[in-house]
Structures are given as C-alpha cells and as structure tokens.
Design a protein around this motif. Structure first.
Motif, short mmCIF file in Angstrom:
data_model
loop_
_atom_site.label_atom_id
_atom_site.label_comp_id
_atom_site.label_asym_id
_atom_site.label_seq_id
_atom_site.Cartn_x
_atom_site.Cartn_y
_atom_site.Cartn_z
N GLY A 23 0.82 -1.22 0.00
CA GLY A 23 0.00 0.00 0.00
C GLY A 23 0.84 1.26 0.00
N TRP A 24 2.00 1.21 0.69
CA TRP A 24 2.91 2.36 0.69
C TRP A 24 3.47 2.57 -0.71
N ILE A 25 3.85 1.47 -1.36
CA ILE A 25 4.37 1.58 -2.74
C ILE A 25 3.28 2.12 -3.66
N MET A 26 2.06 1.65 -3.49
CA MET A 26 0.95 2.13 -4.33
C MET A 26 0.75 3.64 -4.17
N ALA A 27 0.84 4.12 -2.94
CA ALA A 27 0.69 5.56 -2.69
C ALA A 27 1.79 6.35 -3.38
N GLN A 28 3.03 5.84 -3.34
CA GLN A 28 4.14 6.52 -3.99
C GLN A 28 3.97 6.51 -5.51
N VAL A 29 3.49 5.39 -6.06
CA VAL A 29 3.23 5.30 -7.50
C VAL A 29 2.16 6.32 -7.90
N ASP A 30 1.13 6.47 -7.08
CA ASP A 30 0.07 7.45 -7.37
C ASP A 30 0.65 8.87 -7.39
N LEU A 31 1.51 9.19 -6.43
CA LEU A 31 2.17 10.50 -6.41
C LEU A 31 3.03 10.70 -7.65
N ALA A 32 3.85 9.70 -7.95
CA ALA A 32 4.75 9.80 -9.11
C ALA A 32 3.95 9.90 -10.41
N GLY A 33 2.88 9.12 -10.50
CA GLY A 33 2.07 9.12 -11.71
C GLY A 33 1.36 10.44 -11.94
N SER A 34 1.15 11.21 -10.89
CA SER A 34 0.40 12.47 -11.02
C SER A 34 1.26 13.63 -11.51
N VAL A 35 2.58 13.49 -11.48
CA VAL A 35 3.48 14.62 -11.81
C VAL A 35 3.25 15.12 -13.24
N LEU A 36 3.32 14.24 -14.22
CA LEU A 36 3.17 14.67 -15.62
C LEU A 36 1.75 15.15 -15.93
N PRO A 37 0.71 14.43 -15.50
CA PRO A 37 -0.65 14.92 -15.76
C PRO A 37 -0.93 16.29 -15.14
N ALA A 38 -0.39 16.54 -13.95
CA ALA A 38 -0.59 17.85 -13.32
C ALA A 38 0.01 18.96 -14.17
N ARG A 39 1.18 18.71 -14.75
CA ARG A 39 1.80 19.69 -15.65
C ARG A 39 0.95 19.92 -16.89
#
Length: 121
Positions: A23-39
């Motif tokens: 679950g911790w890894i999933m949360a980090q993947v969600d954060l990482a995955g959001s970087v490009l879409p947010a831009r």
C-alpha cells in the motif's frame, strides 16, 4: 520515461519481515504518476482509476526507489500514465531491478470537483 520521484523507504513503511508495504508503494506510484498529468492539465487533477498494478519483486528497507513515468494517452478530460519503479540495492555491489509497474488514469477537475477539458498547448 522521465524520472519523476526518488524515495528511500523507512522502517515505518515495512512489515515485521522488513518488506515494504504494498500500500505504501501504491501511494508513492500514485504521487509519481500524477506529476506529468498535473503539468499537462495545468491545474487540479484526481486519480480516476488504477488500470494495472504489478508487483514484480519485494522492496526492502534500504532500497532506493526511482519512479519513472510516461504519458500513454491524453483524452478530452483524462490522462493515462505508465509508471515503472526501480530499486537500487546493495551499494557495495550495486544492483538495479524493476520492482513495480502500473498504469493509472487521472482526470482534470475544476474547483467543484467536476471534470474539465485539458488545455491544448
């Protein structure tokens, strides 16, 4: 693929065997995955789905994790991203292994939380 996040898991992120919680890894993947879409969306986004999530190898305390992302698709209101996670292990005899990969979709939202169109630039 673009490096979007690098993090070192701590003992509090691990179970009694020293393996990092999924679950911790999933949360980090969600954060990482959001970087490009947010831009790209130039504003607020929300995770709308996790389309695929594969744990390839366990992650241990002391592994340095690098998260790489690539935009797979840009729709009218949504952006799909592929994320790959690599662990750097054993600094004396360095090994780099892919530990996780995932596909996530984010939606651009307005102040009321309703989908909005992604600006075209």
């Amino acid at each position: 693929m673009e490096l979007v996040l690098r993090v070192l898991p701590l003992p509090a992120d691990a179970n009694a065997n020293g393996d990092i919680f999924g679950g911790w890894i999933m949360a980090q993947v969600d954060l990482a995955g959001s970087v490009l879409p947010a831009r790209i969306a130039k504003g607020r986004i929300a995770t709308v789905s996790v389309n695929q999530f594969i744990f390839k190898q366990p992650v241990s305390i002391g592994d340095l994790l690098s998260f790489y992302a690539r935009v797979e698709r840009i729709g009218r209101t949504s952006i799909t991203v592929h994320v790959e996670v690599y662990a750097e292990r054993n600094p004396a005899d360095l090994q780099v292994v892919k530990v996780t990969e995932a596909n996530l979709t984010y939606v651009a939202i307005d102040r009321e939380g309703k989908p909005r169109e992604i600006p075209r630039s």
